[in-house]
Enzyme design. Structure first.
Site, PDB file in Angstrom:
ATOM      1  N   LYS A   1       0.810  -1.217   0.000  1.00 51.41           N
ATOM      2  CA  LYS A   1       0.000   0.000   0.000  1.00 51.41           C
ATOM      3  C   LYS A   1       0.848   1.274   0.000  1.00 51.41           C
ATOM      4  O   LYS A   1       0.476   2.259  -0.649  1.00 51.41           O
ATOM      5  CB  LYS A   1      -0.959   0.002   1.175  1.00 51.41           C
ATOM      6  CG  LYS A   1      -0.321   0.142   2.540  1.00 51.41           C
ATOM      7  CD  LYS A   1      -1.370   0.203   3.627  1.00 51.41           C
ATOM      8  CE  LYS A   1      -0.721   0.318   5.006  1.00 51.41           C
ATOM      9  NZ  LYS A   1       0.025   1.559   5.179  1.00 51.41           N
ATOM     10  N   THR A   2       1.984   1.258   0.707  1.00 54.12           N
ATOM     11  CA  THR A   2       2.842   2.450   0.719  1.00 54.12           C
ATOM     12  C   THR A   2       3.370   2.744  -0.675  1.00 54.12           C
ATOM     13  O   THR A   2       3.451   3.895  -1.107  1.00 54.12           O
ATOM     14  CB  THR A   2       4.016   2.267   1.699  1.00 54.12           C
ATOM     15  OG1 THR A   2       3.509   1.965   2.999  1.00 54.12           O
ATOM     16  CG2 THR A   2       4.863   3.523   1.773  1.00 54.12           C
TER      17      THR A   2
ATOM     18  N   ASP B   1      -3.698   7.456   4.341  1.00 53.76           N
ATOM     19  CA  ASP B   1      -3.183   6.123   4.662  1.00 53.76           C
ATOM     20  C   ASP B   1      -3.898   5.594   5.903  1.00 53.76           C
ATOM     21  O   ASP B   1      -4.347   6.367   6.757  1.00 53.76           O
ATOM     22  CB  ASP B   1      -1.672   6.222   4.916  1.00 53.76           C
ATOM     23  CG  ASP B   1      -1.003   4.861   5.008  1.00 53.76           C
ATOM     24  OD1 ASP B   1      -1.631   3.849   4.637  1.00 53.76           O
ATOM     25  OD2 ASP B   1       0.159   4.807   5.454  1.00 53.76           O
ATOM     26  N   GLU B   2      -4.005   4.269   6.017  1.00 54.02           N
ATOM     27  CA  GLU B   2      -4.612   3.622   7.190  1.00 54.02           C
ATOM     28  C   GLU B   2      -5.982   4.230   7.512  1.00 54.02           C
ATOM     29  O   GLU B   2      -6.289   4.564   8.658  1.00 54.02           O
ATOM     30  CB  GLU B   2      -3.682   3.755   8.419  1.00 54.02           C
ATOM     31  CG  GLU B   2      -2.276   3.219   8.211  1.00 54.02           C
ATOM     32  CD  GLU B   2      -2.198   1.694   8.234  1.00 54.02           C
ATOM     33  OE1 GLU B   2      -3.255   1.035   8.221  1.00 54.02           O
ATOM     34  OE2 GLU B   2      -1.075   1.171   8.241  1.00 54.02           O
TER      35      GLU B   2
ATOM     36  N   GLN C   1      -8.005  -4.859   9.434  1.00 54.55           N
ATOM     37  CA  GLN C   1      -6.936  -4.522  10.366  1.00 54.55           C
ATOM     38  C   GLN C   1      -7.290  -3.327  11.249  1.00 54.55           C
ATOM     39  O   GLN C   1      -6.407  -2.665  11.787  1.00 54.55           O
ATOM     40  CB  GLN C   1      -5.632  -4.231   9.607  1.00 54.55           C
ATOM     41  CG  GLN C   1      -5.071  -5.431   8.870  1.00 54.55           C
ATOM     42  CD  GLN C   1      -3.667  -5.170   8.326  1.00 54.55           C
ATOM     43  OE1 GLN C   1      -2.695  -5.107   9.060  1.00 54.55           O
ATOM     44  NE2 GLN C   1      -3.568  -5.010   7.017  1.00 54.55           N
TER      45      GLN C   1
ATOM     46  N   ARG D   1       1.528 -10.947  10.461  1.00 52.67           N
ATOM     47  CA  ARG D   1       2.880 -10.415  10.703  1.00 52.67           C
ATOM     48  C   ARG D   1       3.938 -11.416  10.253  1.00 52.67           C
ATOM     49  O   ARG D   1       5.103 -11.047  10.056  1.00 52.67           O
ATOM     50  CB  ARG D   1       3.113 -10.130  12.196  1.00 52.67           C
ATOM     51  CG  ARG D   1       2.190  -9.113  12.868  1.00 52.67           C
ATOM     52  CD  ARG D   1       2.068  -7.837  12.108  1.00 52.67           C
ATOM     53  NE  ARG D   1       0.911  -7.850  11.244  1.00 52.67           N
ATOM     54  CZ  ARG D   1       0.738  -7.034  10.212  1.00 52.67           C
ATOM     55  NH1 ARG D   1       1.656  -6.158   9.915  1.00 52.67           N
ATOM     56  NH2 ARG D   1      -0.348  -7.107   9.461  1.00 52.67           N
TER      57      ARG D   1
END
Length: 757
Positions: A33-34, A217-218, A248, A628
């Protein structure tokens, strides 16, 4: 252009090249995503759709903002320093610095971190003679911040009873005190910015005209006020590019509202919804486990992670008889990984609650394995640094009462509680700061306080026109902090930290251009240009012009210290295992991950059943923990666990019933999905010692059962025997059936079956 886009997968390419319309990007864990966000910005600039200063990009951490700026600098031949890329708090700080008059703030307003905010609230309660046992300061702080996160001032909060009404009154008094001292807390930064944009139409229209492209973002972590702030910035026509993962969303306790994603899709009439489902982090069995688990959540937008990396190792599950045995198993498995060549820093041990770490840490210490508790005390939160920052705050603004009280008698200079009370009385009487009230205190107290004021004034005089790092050095020399810590048994570490503050100031100057041109602050050496006049006579800055400089290097550094206090500081030293809560693990990845304490009441947490949507959030938290892991994933649970000084008898987490059998490898006896008829135990690599052994003192041979034993009941399901009373035909057992609660059953009547052989 092709170089910018050539490594994107089809979904990423579609997202990056979307037209200038509202868009929602569902970005799964490890889906890049970044990269999508930064490439989207670079593509918009490179294709001439927007200038760099016409972009507003919002992140949730300073680290993420710096990463985005770093990537953009590598992609484009532009100076990124003038771009509005930062956290909500950082960008709001920037906005308020530029328009402090309209916001009703002094030019040198300072930011309270959570510790300073709590200190101010304690001071307020004492001044108003409020019983801090009946109205705990920390509870009041949560009340105030919660109200601000909802966009509510004290006058807007509904008081349902006398207790709440008192909290509302204290909230109003707190706001007045902050205004008088010229300070703002973190929640105030956003609320004050929102109010400024709401009531000032020319200013709002200016920023809406400037920021035609807004990227977030997020997005799943936004609270109601942040979402409303974004709507004000976007107006009716701007393109909002929202990137997030509703699976998330794990910060409801901080006010995050996962429903904002659905609201955004509806309110912005989103036509472009793209799912990034290609995962570049984890092997197949790990992703299958995550996908199958999260599918049990009903309120989700829906996506399914996939990978080209193959199935990889199965997810290993271990059942221990005690938390001590669980910790020992983790240690042995971690040793094996390290012997195979794994870096310790690539092995993470996750737990739902901080209280779980004690046994693990003890086992690691005993085994001589270095470890690091991620998210521990941070640099700007250490006591000695807080003292130093308080002196710097007084040098910048001597009317900051929180800073004044922190160091007025530190190091000790004979100013006791009675002297402080006299000073506070004078402050209240004349409606001035503590610093300004010192001349009104007579006698010995006045003399001692006067000496402290002279010290602060001397510091301010000696540091005029000095570089920032030299100002810090002078403060350390004159404050007496270093001589004070030289007298302490373990003061050497504190002195090293104080000396490191000088290095921090030097780094800040070199990286941020004297602290006024970073993403969180204002453009360097900027000059205002003529534009549309505002109601107060100020001029609106031209959309593509840099903003005016309004902060000194010291003010900027102090803001930086407050804003950065929440970012984890890297810990120097040897390679070490990583220990952390699942919440702390968000955004991180490791080759091998251990998820521990998977027991009912612990994970999922017992409070989740009491809260609306609580179980779905717990499942999202488990999803975060699973994703993770890159190569190896381990899960463990224990029949007994010592927590808060008591032994708990546990049932395995319900989440195990929601995992795909084909992806799992059980290292101990497990319960089949059917308990009766031809039930049998499944064994896979079970250790010879037998993991279900309970101490002999718990065994009740006279009744045929033992405390801590896992049993199955036809009506209540799986449970754990907590206690046995009576004997023979009069024997009864207290059994914890998890979601069905504690039951007292007659062992001669109840039809119980053993679980796990």
């Amino acid at each position: 252009m092709q170089n910018l886009l050539h490594n994107l997968n089809p979904e990423q390419l579609a997202a990056v090249t979307l037209p200038a319309q509202p868009a929602l990007i569902l970005a799964g864990a490890g889906s890049g995503k970044t990269r999508v966000l930064t490439t989207r910005i670079a593509w918009l600039v490179q294709t001439g759709q927007v200038s760099p200063t016409g972009i507003l990009a919002v992140t949730f951490t300073n680290k993420a903002a710096k990463e985005m700026l770093s990537r953009l600098s590598a992609m484009l031949p532009i100076n990124t320093r003038g771009m509005w890329i930062g956290t909500f708090h950082g960008l709001c700080n920037r906005l308020l610095r530029a328009h402090y008059r309209d916001a009703g703030l002094p030019q040198t307003f300072q930011i309270l971190d959570s510790a300073d905010q709590l200190s101010m609230i304690k001071r307020l309660l004492k001044a108003l003679n409020v019983d801090d046992e009946k109205y705990p300061p920390r509870n009041l702080m949560y009340f105030i911040n919660g109200a601000k996160d909802q966009g509510l001032r004290a006058k807007d909060v509904e008081a349902h009873d006398e207790y709440n009404r008192r909290f509302v009154e204290l909230y109003d008094a707190y706001d007045n005190q902050c205004q008088r001292e010229g300070v703002v807390d973190f929640a105030e930064l956003l609320l004050r910015s929102y109010e400024l944009l709401s009531r000032n139409q020319p200013l709002r229209e200016h920023y809406q005209s400037r920021f035609r492209h807004i990227l977030v973002d997020e997005f799943q972590d936004t609270n109601n006020l942040q979402y409303n702030w974004l709507k004000l910035m976007a107006g009716e026509h701007n393109a909002v590019f929202a990137v997030g993962d509703d699976d998330q969303s794990i910060y409801a306790f901080r006010g995050a509202n996962v429903g904002n994603m659905v609201a955004f899709e509806r309110e912005f009439r989103v036509q472009n919804l793209i799912k990034l489902e290609q995962n570049y982090r984890s092997h197949g069995h790990i992703l299958d486990t995550a996908n199958t688990l999260i599918a049990n959540n009903s309120k989700r937008l829906g996506k399914n992670l996939r990978t080209d990396a193959g199935h990889g190792e199965p997810v290993r599950i271990y059942e221990a008889s005690s938390d001590i045995q669980e910790a020992q198993w983790i240690i042995e498995e971690a040793k094996s990984l390290i012997n195979e060549g794994a870096l310790r820093s690539e092995v993470a041990i996750l737990y739902r609650s901080n209280a779980q770490s004690r046994v693990i840490e003890h086992a690691l210490f005993t085994a001589g394995i270095p470890y690091r508790v991620y998210g521990g005390q941070r640099f700007f939160e250490r006591a000695e640094i807080k003292h130093a920052i308080a002196y710097l705050q007084l040098m910048d603004n001597p009317h900051n009462d929180s800073a004044f009280l922190r160091v007025v008698n530190f190091p000790t200079r004979g100013i006791g509680a009675r002297s402080i009370e006299q000073l506070q009385d004078a402050s209240r009487q004349y409606g001035i700061s503590l610093y300004a009230a010192v001349p009104y205190v007579a006698g010995k107290a006045g003399s001692s306080l006067g000496s402290f004021v002279k010290l602060v004034e001397a510091m301010r005089f000696e540091t005029q026109n000095l570089p920032l790092q030299e100002m810090v050095k002078v403060m350390l020399d004159m404050s007496g902090l270093i001589p004070h810590y030289q007298t302490e048994k373990e003061g050497a570490d504190r002195i090293e930290n104080l000396e490191q503050l000088v290095s921090a100031a030097m780094l800040f100057v070199s990286e941020e251009g004297f602290g006024i041109d970073s993403p969180a602050f204002l453009g360097p050496k900027a000059q205002a240009t003529a534009g549309t006049p505002l109601p107060n006579g100020d001029e609106v800055i031209d959309a593509d012009a840099p903003l005016p400089t309004v902060m000194s290097p010291l003010s900027a550094f102090l803001s930086h210290a407050s804003l950065e206090a929440g970012d984890n500081q890297a810990q120097a030293g040897q390679d070490a295992l990583q220990l952390m809560t699942v919440h702390s693990a968000k955004g991180l990845e490791f080759d091998a991950v251990f998820i521990t304490g998977l027991e009912e009441g612990l994970f999922p947490h017992e409070n989740s059943a009491k809260e609306e949507g609580g179980m779905e959030e717990e499942r999202r938290l488990m999803y975060v923990a699973i994703t993770r892991a890159k190569k190896r994933l381990y899960m463990s649970f224990s029949q007994t666990r010592m927590l808060h000084g008591q032994t708990r008898y546990n049932m395995k987490s319900r989440f195990f019933d929601e995992l795909p059998e084909g992806a799992l490898k059980w290292l101990s006896p497990k319960l089949q999905h059917h308990w009766f008829g031809n039930k049998k135990s499944a064994w896979d690599d079970a250790p010879e010692s037998g993991v279900n052994t309970i101490a002999q003192s718990f065994v009740r041979k006279d009744v045929g059962w033992r405390i801590g034993e896992t049993v199955a009941h036809q009506k209540f399901g799986e449970g754990v025997i907590v206690n046995i009373e009576g004997s023979g035909t009069n024997s009864r057992a207290h059994i914890n059936f998890g979601r069905h609660g504690m039951k007292l059953l007659d062992l001669n009547i109840a039809k119980l079956e053993r679980v796990g052989g």
